[in-house]
Design an enzyme around this catalytic site. Structure first.
Site, PDB file in Angstrom:
ATOM      1  N   TYR A 127       0.813  -1.208   0.000  1.00 60.53           N
ATOM      2  CA  TYR A 127       0.000   0.000   0.000  1.00 60.53           C
ATOM      3  C   TYR A 127       0.856   1.272   0.000  1.00 60.53           C
ATOM      4  O   TYR A 127       0.324   2.376  -0.087  1.00 60.53           O
ATOM      5  CB  TYR A 127      -0.943   0.004   1.205  1.00 60.53           C
ATOM      6  N   LYS A 197       3.293 -14.221   6.265  1.00 60.55           N
ATOM      7  CA  LYS A 197       3.667 -15.217   5.258  1.00 60.55           C
ATOM      8  C   LYS A 197       5.192 -15.306   5.220  1.00 60.55           C
ATOM      9  O   LYS A 197       5.825 -15.309   4.171  1.00 60.55           O
ATOM     10  CB  LYS A 197       3.099 -14.812   3.883  1.00 60.55           C
ATOM     11  N   ASP A 263      -2.312 -18.114   5.381  1.00 60.89           N
ATOM     12  CA  ASP A 263      -3.288 -19.000   4.768  1.00 60.89           C
ATOM     13  C   ASP A 263      -3.860 -19.983   5.791  1.00 60.89           C
ATOM     14  O   ASP A 263      -5.052 -20.324   5.759  1.00 60.89           O
ATOM     15  CB  ASP A 263      -2.699 -19.739   3.569  1.00 60.89           C
TER      16      ASP A 263
END
Length: 397
Positions: A127, A197, A263
């Protein structure tokens, strides 16, 4: 801000940005609800003077503001106004509480098990908006650097690839994690989970996890127990001692801090949401998971949100959904997200009693199946203004 405390007068001035699309419509329903809660809670002693849309300099001066949804074009046009406000005002922590209200529609069997607070880093990650268009001079420069560092072979189609840069810093990670820890300790939450992650992006998302644990071990060692510290005890003193330390920490009310791959978090949040209390994560992960969690308890229409700099005190509370232009002027828009964001703002100002009146009224209305058509069957649905007026009546009853 004075000594890291927000000093709030009895008649604060608070800017509001109505936004576009359904923004003005839901604000018209939300403002009377917020005013009614303040009047009822403080018997006329406290009152908010609402200031219409202000410049960024005015937002800085007033510190606290509330806003409706604003359109972000996809693929072209101006950059997101929401992101620009967060970047310019350095509102580094996006705090999204996720709660279920009895009677709200949900796609899962036990939405009541969801009770989480998501802290999303707001200023870094993709972002930051650092991109190079395919075949641009910037892309050519990046390709040259990748070639010089023997990494160009990792790009499958380098000649037509666009590039995005993902900055994750130690300072940005640690101030976000600190805000999550402080909230968890203040509100007697038991678990903090760092979502990342890092198994793939070892230096960026892996850095977030590492720096988060480092901060907690250095600054909160007496009040929080991290999994790396527990693993070290297990390795040096054995499983039995480690379990004893964990049980002792839980008995003493210490915060237990672990981490999970993003995930896997999505899966576990569906299967065992009760295992999570406070979640801290980076910008993109936080965008995904906060919306997914909101869907489990009834959707973005009832999901409040805030963007806060806990160091300067500057904060913007906002509806978390889009502008929904297809609903504009039809009386169908749900103002609950903005109203509950207003309740968050009240709590931030130290007006907890007013915040609780708002949340209680929303819970009553949804339990009575008297709300907008996205929350209750169409025959019983109320218009935007009718729903707002019902909440005012419930607050005053």
């Amino acid at each position: 801000m004075k000594n890291n405390r927000l000093m709030v007068p009895e008649h604060p001035e608070i800017p509001y940005l109505q936004g576009n699309g359904i923004g003005p419509e839901i604000w018209q329903a939300a403002q009377p609800v917020l005013d009614a809660a303040v009047r009822r809670a403080y018997q006329g002693r406290c009152e908010i003077e609402w200031l219409p849309q202000q410049t960024i300099m005015e937002l800085k001066r007033h510190l606290v503001a509330i806003k409706g949804p604003m359109t972000t074009p996809v693929g072209t046009g101006h950059r997101s106004i929401n992101v620009a406000l967060r970047q310019t005002l350095d509102l580094y922590a996006c705090w999204r509480p996720v709660r279920y209200f009895k009677g709200a529609p949900s796609p899962v069997k036990h939405p009541e098990r969801v009770c989480m607070d998501v802290f999303r880093e707001n200023t870094e990650d993709i972002y930051a908006g650092i991109e190079a268009a395919a075949q641009s001079s910037a892309a050519q420069s990046l390709k040259k650097w990748l070639q010089e560092t023997s990494q160009l072979n990792r790009v499958r189609f380098p000649n037509t690839a666009a590039f995005g840069i993902k900055p994750i810093s130690k300072e940005g990670s640690q101030r976000l994690v600190q805000s999550a820890v402080d909230y968890a300790l203040k509100n007697h939450r038991h678990y903090l989970t760092l979502v990342h992650k890092g198994n793939i992006m070892k230096e960026t998302e892996g850095g977030f996890k590492k720096w988060g644990y480092q901060l907690i071990d250095q600054k909160y060692a007496k009040r929080a127990l991290t999994m790396p510290r527990l693993d070290k005890i297990k390795k040096e003193q054995g499983e039995a001692v480690a379990q004893q330390v964990l049980q002792q920490a839980q008995t003493q009310g210490m915060l237990v801090v672990n981490d999970i791959i993003c995930d896997n978090f999505f899966q576990q949040a569906l299967l065992f949401p009760e295992h999570f209390d406070v979640v801290a994560t980076m910008n993109l992960n936080g965008d995904y998971l906060s919306d997914a969690l909101a869907a489990q308890v009834g959707g973005l229409g009832i999901a409040p949100g805030s963007n806060i700099n806990f160091q300067t005190g500057c904060a913007i509370f906002e509806a978390t959904h889009g502008t929904a232009p297809q609903l504009t002027g039809k009386g169908l828009a749900n103002p609950t997200s903005l109203i509950l964001s207003g309740a968050m703002m009240m709590e931030y100002l130290g007006w907890r009693q007013a915040a609780e009146l708002i949340r209680k009224a929303v819970a009553q209305a949804i339990a009575m199946q008297k709300a907008t058509s996205d929350l209750v069957p169409a025959p019983a649905a109320l218009s935007t203004s009718q729903y707002g007026q019902l909440l005012v009546e419930l607050i005053n009853s």
